[in-house]
Design a protein around this motif. Structure first.
Motif, short mmCIF file in Angstrom:
data_model
loop_
_atom_site.label_atom_id
_atom_site.label_comp_id
_atom_site.label_asym_id
_atom_site.label_seq_id
_atom_site.Cartn_x
_atom_site.Cartn_y
_atom_site.Cartn_z
N ILE A 22 0.84 -1.20 0.00
CA ILE A 22 0.00 0.00 0.00
C ILE A 22 0.88 1.25 0.00
O ILE A 22 0.65 2.17 -0.79
CB ILE A 22 -0.96 0.00 1.20
CG1 ILE A 22 -1.98 -1.14 1.05
CG2 ILE A 22 -1.66 1.33 1.35
CD1 ILE A 22 -2.83 -1.40 2.29
N ILE A 26 1.11 4.30 -2.80
CA ILE A 26 0.90 5.70 -2.43
C ILE A 26 2.11 6.52 -2.86
O ILE A 26 1.97 7.63 -3.38
CB ILE A 26 0.63 5.83 -0.92
CG1 ILE A 26 -0.76 5.26 -0.62
CG2 ILE A 26 0.74 7.29 -0.47
CD1 ILE A 26 -1.08 5.14 0.84
N SER A 31 -4.23 6.97 -6.13
CA SER A 31 -5.30 7.32 -5.20
C SER A 31 -5.73 6.10 -4.40
O SER A 31 -5.47 4.96 -4.78
CB SER A 31 -6.50 7.87 -5.97
OG SER A 31 -7.12 6.83 -6.72
N THR A 32 -6.43 6.36 -3.32
CA THR A 32 -6.93 5.28 -2.48
C THR A 32 -7.84 4.36 -3.29
O THR A 32 -7.75 3.14 -3.18
CB THR A 32 -7.69 5.86 -1.27
OG1 THR A 32 -6.78 6.66 -0.51
CG2 THR A 32 -8.26 4.77 -0.38
N GLU A 33 -8.69 4.94 -4.11
CA GLU A 33 -9.63 4.14 -4.90
C GLU A 33 -8.90 3.24 -5.90
O GLU A 33 -9.27 2.09 -6.10
CB GLU A 33 -10.63 5.04 -5.62
CG GLU A 33 -11.61 5.76 -4.69
CD GLU A 33 -10.98 6.94 -3.94
OE1 GLU A 33 -9.95 7.49 -4.40
OE2 GLU A 33 -11.51 7.30 -2.88
N ALA A 36 -7.20 0.44 -3.97
CA ALA A 36 -8.21 -0.52 -3.53
C ALA A 36 -8.60 -1.44 -4.69
O ALA A 36 -8.70 -2.66 -4.52
CB ALA A 36 -9.43 0.20 -2.99
N ALA A 43 -11.46 0.72 0.24
CA ALA A 43 -10.77 1.97 0.57
C ALA A 43 -10.64 2.11 2.09
O ALA A 43 -9.63 2.63 2.59
CB ALA A 43 -11.52 3.16 -0.01
N ILE A 46 -7.60 0.31 3.31
CA ILE A 46 -6.38 1.08 3.04
C ILE A 46 -6.20 2.17 4.08
O ILE A 46 -5.10 2.35 4.62
CB ILE A 46 -6.43 1.67 1.62
CG1 ILE A 46 -6.31 0.54 0.62
CG2 ILE A 46 -5.31 2.70 1.42
CD1 ILE A 46 -6.52 0.94 -0.80
N ASN A 47 -7.27 2.86 4.41
CA ASN A 47 -7.17 3.93 5.40
C ASN A 47 -6.78 3.39 6.77
O ASN A 47 -5.95 3.99 7.47
CB ASN A 47 -8.49 4.70 5.48
CG ASN A 47 -8.77 5.47 4.22
OD1 ASN A 47 -7.85 5.86 3.51
ND2 ASN A 47 -10.04 5.68 3.92
N ARG A 62 -0.45 10.43 5.15
CA ARG A 62 0.07 9.61 4.06
C ARG A 62 1.48 10.00 3.66
O ARG A 62 2.35 9.14 3.50
CB ARG A 62 -0.86 9.73 2.85
CG ARG A 62 -2.21 9.13 3.04
CD ARG A 62 -3.19 9.56 1.96
NE ARG A 62 -2.84 9.12 0.64
CZ ARG A 62 -3.43 8.11 0.00
NH1 ARG A 62 -4.42 7.47 0.57
NH2 ARG A 62 -3.06 7.76 -1.21
#
Length: 89
Positions: A22, A26, A31-33, A36, A43, A46-47, A62
């Motif tokens: 992950i 980044i 992006s997170t999406e 994912a 998502a 990931i967070n 991040r």
């Protein structure tokens, strides 16, 4: 005095392989999406993983997690030229 560390302390915990995947994505600017979708996780996962990374590394956010991974040699910095090639249309 800032609560953020300029450099992480030497007694940090190593990130798990999943957390490193992950953080690497980044670092590549994804992006997170997108991450994912690539990793077939949510998502929210990931967070949560990024929050756990920050706790392990003693940072928050991040960018700070990615920087701490670079400083502690847990992930390699992407080549600047490779990043520029990816961003060109």
């Amino acid at each position: 005095m800032s609560a953020r560390l300029a450099r992480p302390p030497a007694t940090l915990l190593d990130l798990t392989p999943a957390q490193l995947r992950i953080a690497s994505k980044i670092a590549q600017g994804r992006s997170t999406e997108t991450i994912a979708s690539d990793l077939t996780i949510t998502a929210g996962t990931i967070n949560v993983q990024m929050k756990h990374c920050g706790q392990k590394l003693g940072v928050c956010g991040r960018a700070a997690v990615v920087h701490a991974c670079f400083v502690t040699w847990q992930i390699q910095r992407p080549e600047k030229a490779a990043l520029l090639r990816e961003r060109r249309p």
